[in-house]
Design an enzyme around this catalytic site. Structure first.
Site, PDB file in Angstrom:
ATOM      1  N   LYS A  52     -66.688 -24.067  -5.205  1.00  0.00           N
ATOM      2  CA  LYS A  52     -65.617 -23.952  -6.260  1.00  0.00           C
ATOM      3  C   LYS A  52     -64.854 -22.538  -5.577  1.00  0.00           C
ATOM      4  O   LYS A  52     -63.935 -22.161  -5.547  1.00  0.00           O
ATOM      5  CB  LYS A  52     -65.901 -23.923  -7.555  1.00  0.00           C
ATOM      6  CG  LYS A  52     -66.113 -25.432  -8.184  1.00  0.00           C
ATOM      7  CD  LYS A  52     -66.628 -25.344  -9.538  1.00  0.00           C
ATOM      8  CE  LYS A  52     -66.525 -26.895  -9.946  1.00  0.00           C
ATOM      9  NZ  LYS A  52     -67.257 -27.107 -11.424  1.00  0.00           N
ATOM     10  N   GLN A  96     -69.577 -24.194 -16.473  1.00  0.00           N
ATOM     11  CA  GLN A  96     -70.383 -25.122 -15.523  1.00  0.00           C
ATOM     12  C   GLN A  96     -71.488 -25.527 -16.391  1.00  0.00           C
ATOM     13  O   GLN A  96     -72.152 -24.945 -17.126  1.00  0.00           O
ATOM     14  CB  GLN A  96     -70.998 -24.334 -14.478  1.00  0.00           C
ATOM     15  CG  GLN A  96     -71.762 -25.200 -13.419  1.00  0.00           C
ATOM     16  CD  GLN A  96     -70.817 -26.310 -12.756  1.00  0.00           C
ATOM     17  OE1 GLN A  96     -69.879 -25.904 -12.639  1.00  0.00           O
ATOM     18  NE2 GLN A  96     -71.400 -27.449 -12.693  1.00  0.00           N
ATOM     19  N   ASP A 119     -60.952 -27.700 -16.800  1.00  0.00           N
ATOM     20  CA  ASP A 119     -61.548 -29.074 -16.624  1.00  0.00           C
ATOM     21  C   ASP A 119     -61.084 -30.161 -17.428  1.00  0.00           C
ATOM     22  O   ASP A 119     -61.488 -31.385 -17.223  1.00  0.00           O
ATOM     23  CB  ASP A 119     -63.148 -28.692 -17.370  1.00  0.00           C
ATOM     24  CG  ASP A 119     -64.008 -28.469 -15.932  1.00  0.00           C
ATOM     25  OD1 ASP A 119     -63.904 -28.969 -14.746  1.00  0.00           O
ATOM     26  OD2 ASP A 119     -65.131 -27.818 -16.092  1.00  0.00           O
TER      27      ASP A 119
END
Length: 284
Positions: A52, A96, A119
């Site tokens: 990422k 994460q 997200d």
């Protein structure tokens, strides 16, 4: 048979996003910023976060990396999230998952500002998705919808079956497919491992979406002739990565199919970047 190339599509999308960022910078704007929070030493998470961060660099997004030790406490993590919420140079926040077991992941996700929830996991964004309001959709389902659009595979008026009911993929994908639009407007059935006659349900699908996490779960006898098969499953096996479909046999029957790897997977990070650039543009 159409082989849907997610790697190529993700590259094209990154190029488009880089042009948008460059145009904004040329107009005097600061670059978009993404805060990436990783707690602990989970190897898969570390690889994913590194990917990422490299993708951010390629597009022109500044990545603010916060790599915290596994023993980080709940209050410390919540304080960092609050700091990122308040920072004007942070447009998106990525926490994460999975977190170490002593941390409350749900409480941490709830603490993220919905306007920076790139997200798409915050209940406010999930709720907006459910009633058709603008907001951030989870990246993997959004990537699936992007592939349908770019390959001109419209499920409008067609029977779509989603196998898998996770909050990250199955449920939001079903909502995206059912909402009005040229590349949605499907009649959706949501299945899971306890669905009675799941093979029969799959055979009704003109568009079949697989996100159940079982390698080779869907075999050729479960697929309708000429179906579009979108395989979201990424399963590690002794033979390498495999999807939820038995690709070799199903691909001979499908009209279009995503491979594993190289199908939906690359689109997840690409859509994270798209959401981050969108959050940055929303502040303009």
């Amino acid at each position: 048979m159409i082989l849907i190339d997610g790697k190529k599509t993700a590259f094209e999308l990154r190029e488009e996003l880089a042009a948008k960022v460059a145009a904004g910078r040329h107009a005097g704007r600061r670059p978009p910023g993404l805060a990436v929070i990783l707690v602990g030493e989970d190897p898969a998470s570390q690889v994913y976060v590194n990917n990422k961060e490299r993708a951010c660099l390629a597009v022109g997004i500044v990545s603010f990396a916060f790599h915290l030790p596994a023993e980080t406490g709940q209050d410390e993590l919540l304080a960092l999230i609050a700091e990122c919420n308040a920072r004007p140079n942070v447009d998106g926040i990525l926490l994460q998952l999975p977190l170490p077991p002593h941390l409350d992941a749900q409480a941490c996700l709830l603490a993220i500002d919905p306007a920076k929830d790139v997200d798409g996991f915050h209940p406010q964004n999930v709720g907006r998705l459910s009633i058709g309001l603008p907001g951030f959709a989870p990246c993997t389902p959004a990537g699936v919808m992007e592939l349908l659009k770019r390959y001109d595979l419209s499920p409008a008026g067609k029977k779509a079956v989603v196998v898998g009911r996770s909050n990250i993929v199955g449920k939001p994908l079903a909502m995206l497919l059912a909402r009005p639009g040229a590349y949605s407007d499907a009649t959706v059935t949501l299945c899971h491992l306890r669905t009675a006659n799941i093979a029969g349900e799959c055979r009704t699908a003109e568009f079949l979406f697989l996100a159940v996490g079982r390698p080779g779960f869907v075999t050729v006898d479960m697929v309708r002739e000429g179906a579009v098969v979108i395989d979201v499953g990424i399963n590690r096996t002794p033979q390498g990565l495999r999807g939820d479909a038995d690709f070799e046999s199903v691909s001979r029957k499908a009209r279009a199919i995503t491979p594993v790897p190289g199908g939906v997977g690359p689109m997840t990070i690409a859509m994270l970047l798209k959401n981050t650039v969108q959050a940055w543009q929303d502040l303009a």
